[in-house]
Design a protein around this motif. Structure first.
Motif, PDB file in Angstrom:
ATOM      1  N   ILE A  19      41.078  35.130  28.378  1.00 10.52           N
ATOM      2  CA  ILE A  19      41.028  36.488  28.923  1.00 10.52           C
ATOM      3  C   ILE A  19      41.894  37.430  28.105  1.00 10.52           C
ATOM      4  O   ILE A  19      41.466  38.534  27.734  1.00 10.52           O
ATOM      5  CB  ILE A  19      41.476  36.484  30.399  1.00 10.52           C
ATOM      6  CG1 ILE A  19      40.488  35.690  31.246  1.00 10.52           C
ATOM      7  CG2 ILE A  19      41.616  37.906  30.928  1.00 10.52           C
ATOM      8  CD1 ILE A  19      40.948  35.481  32.678  1.00 10.52           C
ATOM      9  N   HIS A  93      45.917  43.548  35.503  1.00 10.90           N
ATOM     10  CA  HIS A  93      45.833  42.758  36.728  1.00 10.90           C
ATOM     11  C   HIS A  93      46.950  43.095  37.719  1.00 10.90           C
ATOM     12  O   HIS A  93      47.258  42.280  38.596  1.00 10.90           O
ATOM     13  CB  HIS A  93      45.835  41.264  36.405  1.00 10.90           C
ATOM     14  CG  HIS A  93      44.637  40.825  35.612  1.00 10.90           C
ATOM     15  ND1 HIS A  93      43.384  40.678  36.164  1.00 10.90           N
ATOM     16  CD2 HIS A  93      44.508  40.523  34.287  1.00 10.90           C
ATOM     17  CE1 HIS A  93      42.527  40.291  35.219  1.00 10.90           C
ATOM     18  NE2 HIS A  93      43.181  40.202  34.079  1.00 10.90           N
ATOM     19  N   ASP A  96      45.396  43.556  41.196  1.00  8.22           N
ATOM     20  CA  ASP A  96      44.945  42.304  41.798  1.00  8.22           C
ATOM     21  C   ASP A  96      46.022  41.643  42.647  1.00  8.22           C
ATOM     22  O   ASP A  96      45.707  40.882  43.565  1.00  8.22           O
ATOM     23  CB  ASP A  96      44.503  41.314  40.706  1.00  8.22           C
ATOM     24  CG  ASP A  96      43.188  41.707  40.065  1.00  8.22           C
ATOM     25  OD1 ASP A  96      42.413  42.429  40.703  1.00  8.22           O
ATOM     26  OD2 ASP A  96      42.941  41.296  38.920  1.00  8.22           O
ATOM     27  N   THR A 121      42.869  46.409  33.947  1.00  4.32           N
ATOM     28  CA  THR A 121      42.085  45.174  33.898  1.00  4.32           C
ATOM     29  C   THR A 121      42.177  44.505  35.267  1.00  4.32           C
ATOM     30  O   THR A 121      43.150  44.673  35.999  1.00  4.32           O
ATOM     31  CB  THR A 121      42.601  44.206  32.825  1.00  4.32           C
ATOM     32  OG1 THR A 121      43.824  43.596  33.275  1.00  4.32           O
ATOM     33  CG2 THR A 121      42.874  44.933  31.522  1.00  4.32           C
ATOM     34  N   PHE A 123      40.147  41.245  38.083  1.00  5.01           N
ATOM     35  CA  PHE A 123      39.146  40.229  38.388  1.00  5.01           C
ATOM     36  C   PHE A 123      38.134  40.807  39.364  1.00  5.01           C
ATOM     37  O   PHE A 123      38.478  41.529  40.299  1.00  5.01           O
ATOM     38  CB  PHE A 123      39.796  38.991  39.005  1.00  5.01           C
ATOM     39  CG  PHE A 123      40.559  38.143  38.032  1.00  5.01           C
ATOM     40  CD1 PHE A 123      39.893  37.357  37.107  1.00  5.01           C
ATOM     41  CD2 PHE A 123      41.942  38.131  38.041  1.00  5.01           C
ATOM     42  CE1 PHE A 123      40.587  36.559  36.213  1.00  5.01           C
ATOM     43  CE2 PHE A 123      42.657  37.339  37.153  1.00  5.01           C
ATOM     44  CZ  PHE A 123      41.974  36.554  36.230  1.00  5.01           C
ATOM     45  N   ALA A 129      34.905  34.355  39.125  1.00 11.92           N
ATOM     46  CA  ALA A 129      36.317  34.376  39.503  1.00 11.92           C
ATOM     47  C   ALA A 129      36.467  34.315  41.022  1.00 11.92           C
ATOM     48  O   ALA A 129      37.353  33.638  41.544  1.00 11.92           O
ATOM     49  CB  ALA A 129      36.990  35.630  38.953  1.00 11.92           C
ATOM     50  N   TYR A 170      33.070  44.188  30.229  1.00 13.91           N
ATOM     51  CA  TYR A 170      33.109  43.089  31.170  1.00 13.91           C
ATOM     52  C   TYR A 170      32.885  41.795  30.398  1.00 13.91           C
ATOM     53  O   TYR A 170      32.131  41.762  29.434  1.00 13.91           O
ATOM     54  CB  TYR A 170      32.013  43.239  32.236  1.00 13.91           C
ATOM     55  CG  TYR A 170      31.957  44.602  32.883  1.00 13.91           C
ATOM     56  CD1 TYR A 170      32.637  44.860  34.053  1.00 13.91           C
ATOM     57  CD2 TYR A 170      31.216  45.632  32.309  1.00 13.91           C
ATOM     58  CE1 TYR A 170      32.590  46.107  34.656  1.00 13.91           C
ATOM     59  CE2 TYR A 170      31.156  46.880  32.894  1.00 13.91           C
ATOM     60  CZ  TYR A 170      31.842  47.113  34.066  1.00 13.91           C
ATOM     61  OH  TYR A 170      31.785  48.360  34.641  1.00 13.91           O
ATOM     62  N   VAL A 200      35.693  39.390  34.676  1.00 13.67           N
ATOM     63  CA  VAL A 200      36.845  40.221  34.312  1.00 13.67           C
ATOM     64  C   VAL A 200      36.339  41.554  33.781  1.00 13.67           C
ATOM     65  O   VAL A 200      35.329  41.607  33.073  1.00 13.67           O
ATOM     66  CB  VAL A 200      37.714  39.525  33.232  1.00 13.67           C
ATOM     67  CG1 VAL A 200      38.936  40.367  32.897  1.00 13.67           C
ATOM     68  CG2 VAL A 200      38.147  38.142  33.717  1.00 13.67           C
TER      69      VAL A 200
END
Length: 234
Positions: A19, A93, A96, A121, A123, A129, A170, A200
């Motif tokens: 990633i 992230h 997230d 960025t 998920f 995921a 993506y 992602v």
């Protein structure tokens, strides 16, 4: 607010090295369009990514808890920066693992200058995921499913806050679809037709502020009464 399970390195994430490599390739392509003085990177995952090919002169590494190389400790929902003082911000992230993702976006909008850049960025919960969160052995290497933001929902939030999405890409947890031929097909068709299937996403948006100007200049309305119009009766 930062979750206790927030990773301190990409290796702690499922397929983290893959990633990070894919994200770095995309940032290298987008970076030349970025310019300014101050770049903010929030938390350890963003700190490990580079925007060295941009024309941003200085990067500040802020963490919500300690990590190696951290220069400033602060909460992403209440950033210790003056409004409009940053030229770009990288959130890898971060949303997230936050209980208040919308508050982070609002705070980021405040500290960015007009036309400043925001790179996010995350998920996708409706992808491989999200399915991996059902497997106990893999669940611990991903954020909670309830915290993941679908890319379409995130873009709606950004538009409400006055951001314009400039770039998006993506990719999956596996490197199979990133082979040369399949990779070209993915990058051409996936953003338009099937973004909800990608594991992602990376989005680059720009804060827009347009001045309000009148369409036409209104002419002054003459007064209904003028001096001398009324006379007193004798």
């Amino acid at each position: 607010m930062k979750s206790a399970s927030t990773p301190d390195s990409w290796q702690q994430l499922l397929r983290g090295r893959h990633i990070a490599g894919q994200l770095q390739l995309r940032l290298d392509e987008w970076a030349p369009s970025l310019f300014g003085f101050n770049l903010l990177k929030v938390d350890a995952l963003a700190a490990a990514l580079s925007l060295s090919k941009s024309r941003l002169r200085h990067a500040v590494l802020m963490g919500q808890s300690g990590f190696e190389g951290m220069e400033l400790q602060g909460n992403a929902t209440a950033m210790p920066f003056a409004p409009g003082s940053l030229d770009a911000c990288l959130l890898a992230h971060v949303l997230d693992y936050s209980e208040h993702p919308h508050a982070i976006l609002r705070e980021t909008e405040v500290v960015l200058r007009d036309d400043g850049w925001l790179i996010i960025t995350g998920f996708n919960p409706y992808s491989s995921a999200g399915l991996a969160c059902l497997i106990p052995a893999l669940r611990r290497r991903l954020p909670p499913w309830q915290r993941m933001l679908a890319p379409g929902r995130l873009e709606d939030w950004l538009k409400l806050l006055g951001f314009e999405v400039i770039e998006r890409d993506y990719f999956g947890l596996s490197g199979i679809i990133d082979l040369p031929v399949l990779g070209q097909w993915r990058r051409r068709l996936c953003p338009r037709y099937c973004p909800s299937l990608a594991a992602v996403y990376v989005i680059m948006a720009r804060k827009r502020r347009y001045p309000l100007t009148p369409i036409r200049q209104l002419k002054p309305v003459p007064a209904a009464l003028q001096p001398g119009m009324a006379r007193q009766r004798e």
